[in-house]
Scaffold this motif. Structure first.
Motif, PDB file in Angstrom:
ATOM      1  N   UNK A 128     -66.227 -26.632  61.775  1.00 30.67           N
ATOM      2  CA  UNK A 128     -66.193 -26.356  60.336  1.00 30.67           C
ATOM      3  C   UNK A 128     -67.531 -25.768  59.878  1.00 30.67           C
ATOM      4  N   UNK A 129     -67.446 -24.581  59.263  1.00 32.57           N
ATOM      5  CA  UNK A 129     -68.613 -23.979  58.619  1.00 32.57           C
ATOM      6  C   UNK A 129     -68.738 -24.508  57.197  1.00 32.57           C
ATOM      7  N   UNK A 130     -69.949 -24.397  56.607  1.00 28.99           N
ATOM      8  CA  UNK A 130     -70.093 -24.769  55.203  1.00 28.99           C
ATOM      9  C   UNK A 130     -69.584 -23.637  54.319  1.00 28.99           C
ATOM     10  N   UNK A 131     -69.712 -23.795  53.008  1.00 26.34           N
ATOM     11  CA  UNK A 131     -69.139 -22.818  52.086  1.00 26.34           C
ATOM     12  C   UNK A 131     -69.776 -21.443  52.236  1.00 26.34           C
ATOM     13  N   UNK A 132     -70.961 -21.381  52.831  1.00 28.73           N
ATOM     14  CA  UNK A 132     -71.606 -20.091  53.046  1.00 28.73           C
ATOM     15  C   UNK A 132     -70.987 -19.300  54.175  1.00 28.73           C
ATOM     16  N   UNK A 133     -70.234 -19.971  55.036  1.00 33.13           N
ATOM     17  CA  UNK A 133     -69.496 -19.281  56.080  1.00 33.13           C
ATOM     18  C   UNK A 133     -70.243 -19.033  57.366  1.00 33.13           C
ATOM     19  N   UNK A 134     -71.459 -19.596  57.513  1.00 33.19           N
ATOM     20  CA  UNK A 134     -72.189 -19.395  58.771  1.00 33.19           C
ATOM     21  C   UNK A 134     -72.827 -20.681  59.270  1.00 33.19           C
ATOM     22  N   UNK A 135     -73.491 -21.426  58.388  1.00 32.00           N
ATOM     23  CA  UNK A 135     -74.111 -22.685  58.795  1.00 32.00           C
ATOM     24  C   UNK A 135     -73.058 -23.778  58.910  1.00 32.00           C
ATOM     25  N   UNK A 136     -73.318 -24.808  59.718  1.00 32.07           N
ATOM     26  CA  UNK A 136     -72.318 -25.870  59.905  1.00 32.07           C
ATOM     27  C   UNK A 136     -72.216 -26.779  58.693  1.00 32.07           C
ATOM     28  N   UNK A 137     -70.998 -27.237  58.409  1.00 31.68           N
ATOM     29  CA  UNK A 137     -70.799 -28.292  57.413  1.00 31.68           C
ATOM     30  C   UNK A 137     -71.213 -29.619  58.043  1.00 31.68           C
ATOM     31  N   UNK A 138     -71.994 -30.411  57.326  1.00 29.93           N
ATOM     32  CA  UNK A 138     -72.540 -31.630  57.922  1.00 29.93           C
ATOM     33  C   UNK A 138     -71.799 -32.898  57.512  1.00 29.93           C
ATOM     34  N   UNK A 139     -71.101 -32.872  56.373  1.00 30.12           N
ATOM     35  CA  UNK A 139     -70.481 -34.082  55.842  1.00 30.12           C
ATOM     36  C   UNK A 139     -69.073 -34.266  56.388  1.00 30.12           C
ATOM     37  N   UNK A 140     -68.848 -35.364  57.090  1.00 32.56           N
ATOM     38  CA  UNK A 140     -67.513 -35.710  57.565  1.00 32.56           C
ATOM     39  C   UNK A 140     -66.698 -36.318  56.434  1.00 32.56           C
ATOM     40  N   UNK A 141     -65.402 -36.441  56.649  1.00 34.58           N
ATOM     41  CA  UNK A 141     -64.511 -37.066  55.673  1.00 34.58           C
ATOM     42  C   UNK A 141     -64.308 -38.551  55.961  1.00 34.58           C
ATOM     43  N   UNK A 142     -64.254 -38.918  57.242  1.00 42.90           N
ATOM     44  CA  UNK A 142     -64.148 -40.323  57.618  1.00 42.90           C
ATOM     45  C   UNK A 142     -65.524 -40.848  58.020  1.00 42.90           C
ATOM     46  N   UNK A 143     -65.845 -42.026  57.533  1.00 43.69           N
ATOM     47  CA  UNK A 143     -67.116 -42.647  57.896  1.00 43.69           C
ATOM     48  C   UNK A 143     -67.032 -43.264  59.295  1.00 43.69           C
ATOM     49  N   UNK A 144     -68.181 -43.346  59.909  1.00 42.29           N
ATOM     50  CA  UNK A 144     -68.336 -44.092  61.153  1.00 42.29           C
ATOM     51  C   UNK A 144     -69.591 -44.935  61.003  1.00 42.29           C
ATOM     52  N   UNK A 145     -69.436 -46.257  61.064  1.00 45.88           N
ATOM     53  CA  UNK A 145     -70.544 -47.182  60.825  1.00 45.88           C
ATOM     54  C   UNK A 145     -71.180 -46.932  59.452  1.00 45.88           C
ATOM     55  N   UNK A 146     -70.335 -46.617  58.471  1.00 47.31           N
ATOM     56  CA  UNK A 146     -70.800 -46.412  57.102  1.00 47.31           C
ATOM     57  C   UNK A 146     -71.462 -45.078  56.840  1.00 47.31           C
TER      58      UNK A 146
END
Length: 221
Positions: free
Chosen positions: A111-129
């Motif tokens: 998944x890219x971020x809204x800019x279309x080149x850098x990676x999106x960092x925020x997941x939708x499901x948490x892991x260990x909070x």
């Protein structure tokens, strides 16, 4: 074209119930999986973490191998930057004998971020909070807390597959510009988990930026 019936598990308060209806099964599994996924969100609307997803598996009395598969998909999603890992992208199917099982993996890609080149960092499901910055220690702790006995082996297997991304991407004729963008993120994630190994780079003509990840996720999972 096939027809049949599917029972979906729904969650209400402290009990599970089944809803049955007919459907026509066409060639596009993703479309059908989308139908399943909408009901999965109703299954447990508060399922905002991998821990809760594993809890649902236990409530459904699914085997240990299913929990290992959920753990494997979690590790893949984090290391391969599939941050679109919301609870509509996990489904359960019932076979003809009435046994529940985890559905095949679907809608899995970098998944890219809204800019279309850098990676999106925020997941939708948490892991260990955490929705980002998850560590290998977090994954191992989750594995220990949920009885995943092969956690280290699964992590090593996923990492080994992710190291082959360039091979799969070039096989799918993805351009070097996009291979480099994705590979940088994958290598960073592997390095953060202490799993990085240097691989050889090659040049090839540019094409669709996501084709390699589609090919890659199908081969890995």
């Amino acid at each position: 074209m096939m027809s049949g019936f599917v029972r979906f598990l729904t969650y209400s308060g402290s009990y599970f119930g089944e809803v049955e209806f007919g459907f026509d099964l066409g060639e596009d599994f993703a479309m059908l999986a989308g139908l399943f996924a909408g009901v999965l969100a109703a299954l447990y609307p508060d399922a905002d973490s991998y821990e809760k997803l594993l809890m649902v598996c236990r409530k459904m009395r699914l085997p240990e191998s299913t929990q290992e598969e959920v753990f494997r998909r979690m590790v893949f999603n984090i290391l391969a930057n599939n941050t679109d890992d919301h609870n509509k992208n996990f489904s359960f199917l019932m076979d003809e004998s009435g046994q529940w099982q985890l559905s095949p993996a679907y809608d899995m890609t970098y998944i890219f971020n809204v800019g279309g080149f850098l990676p999106e960092k925020m997941h939708c499901l948490m892991m260990q909070g955490k929705l980002h910055g998850q560590t290998i220690e977090d994954a191992l702790a989750l594995g220990k807390d949920n009885g995943i006995r092969k956690a280290e082996t699964i992590i090593d297997e996923v990492a080994s597959a992710i190291r082959q991304f360039r091979h799969f991407a070039e096989e799918c004729e993805v351009g070097q510009h996009w291979i480099g963008a994705v590979e940088t993120t994958l290598d960073n994630h592997l390095a953060e988990w202490g799993l990085f190994e240097q691989t050889a780079h090659h040049n090839q003509e540019e094409t669709d930026p996501l084709a390699g990840l589609f090919c890659f996720s199908r081969k890995v999972l």
